[in-house]
Design an enzyme around this catalytic site. Structure first.
Site, PDB file in Angstrom:
ATOM      1  N   LYS A  22       0.833  -1.207   0.000  1.00 60.36           N
ATOM      2  CA  LYS A  22       0.000   0.000   0.000  1.00 60.36           C
ATOM      3  C   LYS A  22       0.865   1.255   0.000  1.00 60.36           C
ATOM      4  O   LYS A  22       0.614   2.201  -0.754  1.00 60.36           O
ATOM      5  CB  LYS A  22      -0.903  -0.005   1.227  1.00 60.36           C
ATOM      6  CG  LYS A  22      -1.541   1.352   1.569  1.00 60.36           C
ATOM      7  CD  LYS A  22      -2.223   1.303   2.919  1.00 60.36           C
ATOM      8  CE  LYS A  22      -2.827   2.640   3.295  1.00 60.36           C
ATOM      9  NZ  LYS A  22      -1.810   3.609   3.776  1.00 60.36           N
ATOM     10  N   ASN A  23       1.891   1.284   0.847  1.00 61.04           N
ATOM     11  CA  ASN A  23       2.692   2.493   0.997  1.00 61.04           C
ATOM     12  C   ASN A  23       3.687   2.699  -0.139  1.00 61.04           C
ATOM     13  O   ASN A  23       4.394   3.709  -0.163  1.00 61.04           O
ATOM     14  CB  ASN A  23       3.420   2.482   2.344  1.00 61.04           C
ATOM     15  CG  ASN A  23       2.464   2.658   3.506  1.00 61.04           C
ATOM     16  OD1 ASN A  23       1.395   3.248   3.363  1.00 61.04           O
ATOM     17  ND2 ASN A  23       2.838   2.138   4.671  1.00 61.04           N
ATOM     18  N   ARG A  98      -4.436  10.503   3.519  1.00 62.89           N
ATOM     19  CA  ARG A  98      -3.328  11.427   3.660  1.00 62.89           C
ATOM     20  C   ARG A  98      -2.384  11.395   2.454  1.00 62.89           C
ATOM     21  O   ARG A  98      -1.787  12.411   2.104  1.00 62.89           O
ATOM     22  CB  ARG A  98      -2.544  11.108   4.937  1.00 62.89           C
ATOM     23  CG  ARG A  98      -1.411  12.077   5.161  1.00 62.89           C
ATOM     24  CD  ARG A  98      -0.789  11.998   6.521  1.00 62.89           C
ATOM     25  NE  ARG A  98       0.198  13.054   6.636  1.00 62.89           N
ATOM     26  CZ  ARG A  98      -0.075  14.308   6.910  1.00 62.89           C
ATOM     27  NH1 ARG A  98      -1.317  14.678   7.090  1.00 62.89           N
ATOM     28  NH2 ARG A  98       0.881  15.219   6.984  1.00 62.89           N
ATOM     29  N   CYS A 122      -5.707   8.446   8.722  1.00 64.71           N
ATOM     30  CA  CYS A 122      -5.828   7.971  10.099  1.00 64.71           C
ATOM     31  C   CYS A 122      -5.553   9.087  11.091  1.00 64.71           C
ATOM     32  O   CYS A 122      -4.620   9.874  10.912  1.00 64.71           O
ATOM     33  CB  CYS A 122      -4.836   6.831  10.360  1.00 64.71           C
ATOM     34  SG  CYS A 122      -5.244   5.287   9.542  1.00 64.71           S
ATOM     35  N   PRO A 128       2.502  16.885   9.969  1.00 62.28           N
ATOM     36  CA  PRO A 128       2.404  18.136   9.220  1.00 62.28           C
ATOM     37  C   PRO A 128       3.007  18.041   7.824  1.00 62.28           C
ATOM     38  O   PRO A 128       3.886  17.231   7.564  1.00 62.28           O
ATOM     39  CB  PRO A 128       3.185  19.125  10.089  1.00 62.28           C
ATOM     40  CG  PRO A 128       4.137  18.281  10.864  1.00 62.28           C
ATOM     41  CD  PRO A 128       3.427  16.989  11.119  1.00 62.28           C
ATOM     42  N   ASP A 130       4.510  20.636   6.433  1.00 64.28           N
ATOM     43  CA  ASP A 130       5.468  21.729   6.270  1.00 64.28           C
ATOM     44  C   ASP A 130       6.763  21.263   5.619  1.00 64.28           C
ATOM     45  O   ASP A 130       7.412  22.020   4.888  1.00 64.28           O
ATOM     46  CB  ASP A 130       5.766  22.401   7.617  1.00 64.28           C
ATOM     47  CG  ASP A 130       6.445  21.466   8.599  1.00 64.28           C
ATOM     48  OD1 ASP A 130       5.819  20.462   8.966  1.00 64.28           O
ATOM     49  OD2 ASP A 130       7.593  21.748   8.998  1.00 64.28           O
ATOM     50  N   GLN A 131       7.168  19.992   5.864  1.00 62.83           N
ATOM     51  CA  GLN A 131       8.389  19.479   5.245  1.00 62.83           C
ATOM     52  C   GLN A 131       8.213  19.366   3.731  1.00 62.83           C
ATOM     53  O   GLN A 131       9.150  19.647   2.972  1.00 62.83           O
ATOM     54  CB  GLN A 131       8.741  18.111   5.842  1.00 62.83           C
ATOM     55  CG  GLN A 131       9.064  18.132   7.324  1.00 62.83           C
ATOM     56  CD  GLN A 131      10.409  18.771   7.613  1.00 62.83           C
ATOM     57  OE1 GLN A 131      11.446  18.296   7.152  1.00 62.83           O
ATOM     58  NE2 GLN A 131      10.406  19.858   8.360  1.00 62.83           N
ATOM     59  N   ILE A 335       7.428   7.615  16.983  1.00 65.03           N
ATOM     60  CA  ILE A 335       7.114   8.237  15.696  1.00 65.03           C
ATOM     61  C   ILE A 335       5.883   9.127  15.791  1.00 65.03           C
ATOM     62  O   ILE A 335       5.912  10.293  15.392  1.00 65.03           O
ATOM     63  CB  ILE A 335       6.903   7.165  14.604  1.00 65.03           C
ATOM     64  CG1 ILE A 335       8.111   6.218  14.538  1.00 65.03           C
ATOM     65  CG2 ILE A 335       6.665   7.831  13.247  1.00 65.03           C
ATOM     66  CD1 ILE A 335       9.421   6.891  14.185  1.00 65.03           C
TER      67      ILE A 335
END
Length: 425
Positions: A22-23, A98, A122, A128, A130-131, A335
């Site tokens: 999936k990822n 996401r 999720c 964030p 921002d990165q 994490i």
């Protein structure tokens, strides 16, 4: 709303085919926008998030066809990006996933503009963007966040190569910047890059389509931009988290399992902990066999960390294992700050868990008892199924739409291994 009903007490035994990751498939599907011709992606899992990404690509104008495979590689998806005319990714599609933010880099790099709604997914803590924004700005992008949308543009035609150092390791941030840099003008250097196998898989896909990338899988990636990627074919790597989930389920139930066409080298931390728990494991070049017949697992201590450390996506499953293991196991989550939401549900099944900040102390019990529980996120839902497999009586798991975001036909696969499990609507 669908639910899953599990009756515990049966050891899992047999063979299982692991789906594509999936990822990995989500960024790879996003990367097809960088090509100037159709791209065929094979070994694609049938997941809610994949369907969402397909709908997003179609919303942008891309042609997308899905082909069911009859061989081991499973289904494939062909994306034709030549019809893309829309550069806005709407909130009504983005809100459930996401990974939709991964469209930002390819759209901006190829079309000079992108407008992507801030993503959902999720609810497991602050992740964030921002990165992503700062990384794309290092390539010359002009970006603002207005009314819930990330609005990006390039005033000078193409993005320009640059150097960016991530403040914290970000998998999707690395992927977004990697895709944008692939067609930027000049050389880009990405420092403190994520080293996850899914990042490497994306890089290998980009290279197969004509990108020039060195260093994927290390903290420093160098990208020599090309004008546009070409069409081609690529097979997604097997899902290491699904692999780990089935291994833990087998260890918990005292069973035996065999897996073919997997990547054991992506699971060193997980396999190490399973061995520590008492499992007998045989590893081949592309196979894993686990035997836990007649034995109760031992508790393990673990701390989540970026790859090659222990994956946060396997934390909930190992907590379920510790719930019925012999001894006390300590789990530290480093994490995400809100990834113990499954604890309250495991307590309903009779688990003994104490939370101290970002640490969970789990006292193993001999048996759990079935009860109604509610899934709170993707991996938490998997942990509840695993707990149900060893609980006395029936466990009814509600809100399993989380599960369908990341596991392909999990009830069918577990059922084929002997589990008593069914979906109820």
């Amino acid at each position: 709303m669908s639910k899953i009903v599990v009756a515990g007490g049966t050891p899992l035994c047999g063979d299982v085919r692991i789906s594509g990751a999936k990822n990995a498939v989500l960024p790879i599907l996003s990367a097809t926008l960088l090509a100037d011709a159709p791209v065929e992606i094979s070994n694609v899992p049938y997941l809610h998030d994949v369907i969402t990404m397909i709908n997003l690509l179609r919303e942008l104008g891309a042609g997308v066809t899905m082909n069911e495979g009859i061989e081991a590689k499973g289904r494939s998806i062909t994306v034709d990006p030549r019809w893309v005319r829309q550069h806005m990714v709407p909130y009504d599609l983005v809100k459930t996933m996401r990974a939709s933010v991964l469209l930002l880099g390819p759209l901006l790099a190829c079309y000079g503009a992108a407008e992507v709604a801030l993503p959902g997914g999720c609810a497991i803590g602050s992740r964030p963007v921002d990165q992503h924004i700062r990384g794309l700005q290092s390539l010359g992008a002009e970006i603002t966040v207005e009314n819930g949308y990330i609005k990006a543009s390039v005033s000078q035609g193409r993005l320009k190569g640059g150097r960016f150092v991530f403040d914290v390791v970000s998998v999707t941030g690395t992927e977004n910047l990697l895709m944008a840099a692939a067609v930027a003008q000049g050389t880009s250097v990405i420092e403190n890059a994520a080293m996850e196998p899914e990042v490497v898989d994306l890089a290998e896909c980009l290279i197969a389509l004509g990108a020039r990338i060195e260093g994927a899988g290390t903290p420093r990636i160098v990208v020599e931009g090309v004008e546009r990627l070409k069409g081609g074919q690529y097979a997604v790597l097997p899902d290491r988290i699904e692999t780990g989930t089935f291994l833990v389920a087998t260890a918990m139930t005292g069973g035996r399992i065999s897996m073919q066409q997997v990547r054991p080298q992506t699971l060193d931390a997980v396999l190490g902990k399973l061995t520590e728990a008492g499992a007998c494991i045989e590893i081949g070049e592309d196979s894993i066999r686990l035997d836990m017949q007649g034995r109760r697992p031992c508790s393990v201590n673990l701390t989540t960390a970026p790859y090659p450390g222990f994956p946060t996506d396997m934390q909930a499953q190992f907590m379920a294992l510790n719930c019925v293991a012999e001894g006390v196991g300590v789990i530290k989550e480093t994490i995400f700050e809100n990834r113990f939401m499954h604890v309250d549900e495991l307590l309903r099944l009779g688990a003994k868990i104490q939370i101290e900040g970002h640490t969970a102390i789990v006292q193993g019990v001999e048996r759990l008892s079935g009860a109604p529980v509610m899934a709170t996120d993707l991996r938490a839902s998997a942990s509840l199924i695993l707990a149900g497999l060893v609980a006395e009586g029936e466990t009814i798991i509600d809100r399993i739409y989380h599960l369908d975001r990341g596991y392909e036909n999990i009830e069918g696969k577990l059922g084929a291994l002997g589990a008593s499990i069914r979906r109820m609507t």
